[in-house]
Design an enzyme around this catalytic site. Structure first.
Site, PDB file in Angstrom:
ATOM      1  N   ARG A  66       1.733  71.422 -11.481  1.00 24.95           N
ATOM      2  CA  ARG A  66       2.492  70.187 -11.601  1.00 24.95           C
ATOM      3  C   ARG A  66       3.376  70.452 -12.503  1.00 24.95           C
ATOM      4  NH1 ARG A  66      -2.465  65.690 -11.845  1.00 24.95           N
ATOM      5  NH2 ARG A  66      -2.411  65.113  -9.493  1.00 24.95           N
ATOM      6  N   LYS A 111     -16.098  58.683   4.428  1.00 20.95           N
ATOM      7  CA  LYS A 111     -16.374  57.409   4.671  1.00 20.95           C
ATOM      8  C   LYS A 111     -15.120  56.569   5.448  1.00 20.95           C
ATOM      9  CE  LYS A 111     -19.459  55.929   1.080  1.00 20.95           C
ATOM     10  NZ  LYS A 111     -19.540  55.083  -0.121  1.00 20.95           N
ATOM     11  N   GLY A 121      -6.421  64.073  -1.746  1.00 22.09           N
ATOM     12  CA  GLY A 121      -7.665  64.406  -2.171  1.00 22.09           C
ATOM     13  C   GLY A 121      -7.971  65.793  -1.750  1.00 22.09           C
ATOM     14  N   GLY A 134      -3.555  59.710  -4.858  1.00 22.30           N
ATOM     15  CA  GLY A 134      -3.448  58.316  -4.743  1.00 22.30           C
ATOM     16  C   GLY A 134      -2.097  57.712  -4.066  1.00 22.30           C
TER      17      GLY A 134
END
Ligand code: AMP
Length: 395
Positions: free
Chosen positions: A35, A197, A353, A376
């Site tokens: 980063r 999911k 992710g 996110g």
């Protein structure tokens, strides 16, 4: 949105929101400087113009002041990465900061303390943003990873610089890559979604059905679809309350003429571990007591063919339990296929992710067109949201 490249920062003080939320070990050493590296080009552009930089970032989720999460731990790593000296100010607001900013000379860099030592940062406090803004002549946002937050330093501050707010190189790269998938990608456009999911990806699926020509669905979420279609999935993970949703996604895809590719075979384990016994089975015929944990060889071949035909590729989510070596082949195969298509001229974006961890783990990072730094923020962009940090630069 104006780019920093459309402006000369000569003689100006720029306050730059960077995302230096890096991992630290017990000795407070930075264990991954990606980063910091990612913000380098923006900082150097401003310094090379003859401007000065006031860097601000958060680190972790402190509740009030917490020296374990002080940005002082980052100074050595930032200096090493930038190959420049910086001055750390152990404060965000206060006399020391004001003094440091007053004395800031051209081509100098100061780093403020962790913004989240102040709850006003995350609450998006107007006064806090105004005080930050008072330090500088212009504002640069290069923190894509927090662009989905409406915080003082990521969004609210921008209104104080109506004509002098700019997107840094990293932010622009991220936004342009997402745009290539969402608006301007060469066809055929392929989405590859995996992960555990369906429920966590439903808004993304809904949004990208308007953008892609083909959609591969792998990973744990595939089993909810297979069950909905009447298959036997053994003890594979499944969201039983989402089977209707799965059918409606398939129906919607049909209406929109998007081809959906589900795995046809699967590597099953009798235990969720590397010691598990394994068998390969048709995906809709998994025996009781066995759990589908990776896509099988026929699926890898099928997916490879689809990936090979694609000109624009988005990958979010692993297609198997890639953390366990026994079940990592499918995810590695996807990485290899994308790498080959990229070599052949396709544009590929990996984001959000665990697919990013997989790409790093299996060394595909340099073989795809772009790996997003914002988890996110990336996911919310794929859901079709306009991120507050981006909107603030546009208004
Ligand atoms: P997500 O955060 O939703 O992208 O999910 C990522 C996780 O999904 C990873 O930790 C994978 O191990 C997991 N995953 C992928 N495929 C499967 C599967 N077939 N069964 C269980 N978990 C899976």
């Amino acid at each position: 949105m104006k780019s920093i490249d459309q402006h000369s920062f000569k003689g100006e003080k720029a306050i730059i929101r960077v995302d230096f939320n890096v991992p630290l070990d017990h000795q407070k050493n930075v264990t991954d400087n990606s980063r910091i590296e990612a913000a380098k080009s923006t900082i150097l552009k401003i310094i090379n113009d003859g401007g000065s930089c006031i860097l601000m970032s958060h680190l972790g989720r402190p509740k009030g002041e917490d020296q374990d999460l002080s940005l002082k731990h980052l100074v050595k790593e930032i200096e090493k990465t930038l190959e420049l000296e910086i001055t750390f100010v152990p404060q965000v607001i206060g006399e020391k900061t004001l003094k440091a900013i007053k004395g800031l000379q051209k081509k100098e860099i100061i780093l403020l303390e962790n913004l989240r030592f102040h709850s006003e940062e995350t609450s998006g406090d107007e006064n806090f943003a105004k005080r930050l803004a008072s330090y500088a002549d212009c504002y640069v946002n290069d923190a894509f990873g927090t662009a989905h937050r409406s915080h003082a330093s990521t969004a609210v501050i921008a209104k104080h610089f109506p004509n002098k707010k700019f997107a840094g190189h990293l932010l622009l790269k991220e936004v342009n890559s997402i745009q290539k998938i969402m608006d301007s990608g060469e066809k055929p456009v392929l989405g590859i979604l995996g992960g555990a999911k369906v429920s966590s990806k439903i808004t993304i699926i809904d949004n990208i059905l308007d953008k892609v020509d083909n959609l591969i669905i792998g990973g744990g979420m595939a089993f909810t679809f297979i069950k909905a279609l009447g298959g036997n999935i053994g003890k594979s993970i499944c969201e039983n309350d989402k089977t209707d949703l799965a059918l409606s996604i398939l129906e919607k895809a049909k209406q929109k003429k998007v081809s959906i590719y589900l795995p046809v075979d699967v590597v099953c384990g009798d235990d969720f571990s590397n010691e598990a016994n394994t068998i390969e089975k048709e995906i809709n015929n998994i025996p009781n007591g066995w759990e589908g944990m990776d896509v099988g060889p026929k699926s890898r071949k099928l997916f490879d063919k689809v990936i090979n035909q694609s000109k624009t590729i988005l990958w979010n989510g692993p297609v198997g339990v890639f953390e366990l070596e026994k079940f990592s082949k499918g995810t590695i195969a996807i990485g290899k296929s994308i790498a080959r298509s990229t070599r052949n001229g396709a544009f590929s974006l990996v984001g959000g992710g665990d697919s990013v961890s997989a790409v790093k783990k299996f060394n595909f990072e340099d073989k795809v067109s772009y790996v997003s730094t914002g988890g996110g923020a990336m996911l919310e962009s794929l859901e079709g949201k306009i991120l507050p940090g981006i909107k603030a630069l546009m208004d």
